[in-house]
Design an enzyme around this catalytic site. Sequence first.
Site, PDB file in Angstrom:
ATOM      1  N   ASP A  22       0.829  -1.211   0.000  1.00 35.36           N
ATOM      2  CA  ASP A  22       0.000   0.000   0.000  1.00 35.36           C
ATOM      3  C   ASP A  22       0.862   1.259   0.000  1.00 35.36           C
ATOM      4  O   ASP A  22       1.965   1.269   0.554  1.00 35.36           O
ATOM      5  CB  ASP A  22      -0.901  -0.023   1.243  1.00 35.36           C
ATOM      6  CG  ASP A  22      -1.983   1.036   1.177  1.00 35.36           C
ATOM      7  OD1 ASP A  22      -2.369   1.432   0.055  1.00 35.36           O
ATOM      8  OD2 ASP A  22      -2.434   1.482   2.242  1.00 35.36           O
ATOM      9  N   HIS A  39       2.086   3.253  -8.957  1.00 38.63           N
ATOM     10  CA  HIS A  39       1.990   1.795  -9.172  1.00 38.63           C
ATOM     11  C   HIS A  39       3.162   1.316 -10.030  1.00 38.63           C
ATOM     12  O   HIS A  39       3.708   0.234  -9.790  1.00 38.63           O
ATOM     13  CB  HIS A  39       0.665   1.445  -9.847  1.00 38.63           C
ATOM     14  CG  HIS A  39      -0.540   1.828  -9.030  1.00 38.63           C
ATOM     15  ND1 HIS A  39      -0.663   1.504  -7.696  1.00 38.63           N
ATOM     16  CD2 HIS A  39      -1.669   2.514  -9.347  1.00 38.63           C
ATOM     17  CE1 HIS A  39      -1.827   1.969  -7.231  1.00 38.63           C
ATOM     18  NE2 HIS A  39      -2.447   2.593  -8.216  1.00 38.63           N
ATOM     19  N   LEU A 133      10.599 -20.700  -5.058  1.00 39.43           N
ATOM     20  CA  LEU A 133       9.568 -19.868  -4.432  1.00 39.43           C
ATOM     21  C   LEU A 133       8.206 -20.052  -5.114  1.00 39.43           C
ATOM     22  O   LEU A 133       8.115 -20.032  -6.348  1.00 39.43           O
ATOM     23  CB  LEU A 133       9.982 -18.389  -4.528  1.00 39.43           C
ATOM     24  CG  LEU A 133       8.995 -17.385  -3.944  1.00 39.43           C
ATOM     25  CD1 LEU A 133       8.976 -17.457  -2.424  1.00 39.43           C
ATOM     26  CD2 LEU A 133       9.326 -15.962  -4.401  1.00 39.43           C
TER      27      LEU A 133
END
Length: 247
Positions: A22, A39, A133
């Site tokens: 955020d 963003h 991962l």
Amino acid sequence: MVKNTSKNEIEKQISHIALIMDGNGRWANSRGLPRYEGHAQGLITLRKLLRDLKGYNLDYLTLFTFSIDNWKRPKEETSKLMQLLRKFISNDLSELHNNDVRIKVIGSRKDIPKDIIDLIKGAESLTINNSGLYLQIAFNYSGRQEIINATKKIAFAAAKGELDPNKIDKNIFESNLYSAGIPDPDLIIRTGSEKRISNFLLWQLSYSEVYFEECLWPDFNKNKLDVAINDYKNRSRRFGNVISEYR
Ligand code: FPP
């Protein structure tokens, strides 16, 4: 009998981190830039962090990249966020694949442009056998919707006589979530100073440790991640139990 749990037993290696990234909009606003530039910078931060994570031995990373509730934002911003997922998959997929990363996108496919759905399917199938991962990307995601979807699937199975309602338990419920087969996050980190969960992984976060980081997502980095992980390692996870020194 209640298991006698010592502090050492419950302090364990971290396996799964979830991230609420955020603060992109505020990062851009403070520089006089449009929100989508925040963003775009957020993606740069994410890419760097994924590279830095190589030595961490982390098994799972879940990212909140787009909430169903984000459709309430101006079209210009939602289009840019769609474009960012396109860019991320197109530009970063081969590097992630070479690093043995497995990609899984969770969330609703409704309202997602067809070319993005194809990119997602391609990334998931290319990386399906990777064992490094496990990168779980929550895109067009809502925790409440995930729980409603699971409930519907279970209800239909019960109505068709395929499932005895008395047998519905935690395992059956979890096997109907988007995240079926993935262990719950050990730690959730939210950047950007807000202290809320915002409809993210509502079922899965029941016993996750929560860490709030003041900095805005574009300013997040490996050092701040290390601080969060060290904080986690000094916590005592009890899962409702008591540690032996207090028994
Ligand atoms: C919340 O910040 C962040 C988002 C809605 C998007 C997060 C996206 C990225 C970090 C880039 C990577 C994305 C993809 C799709 C791979 P906010 O806009 O709510 O910030 P604010 O609270 O400052 O307004």
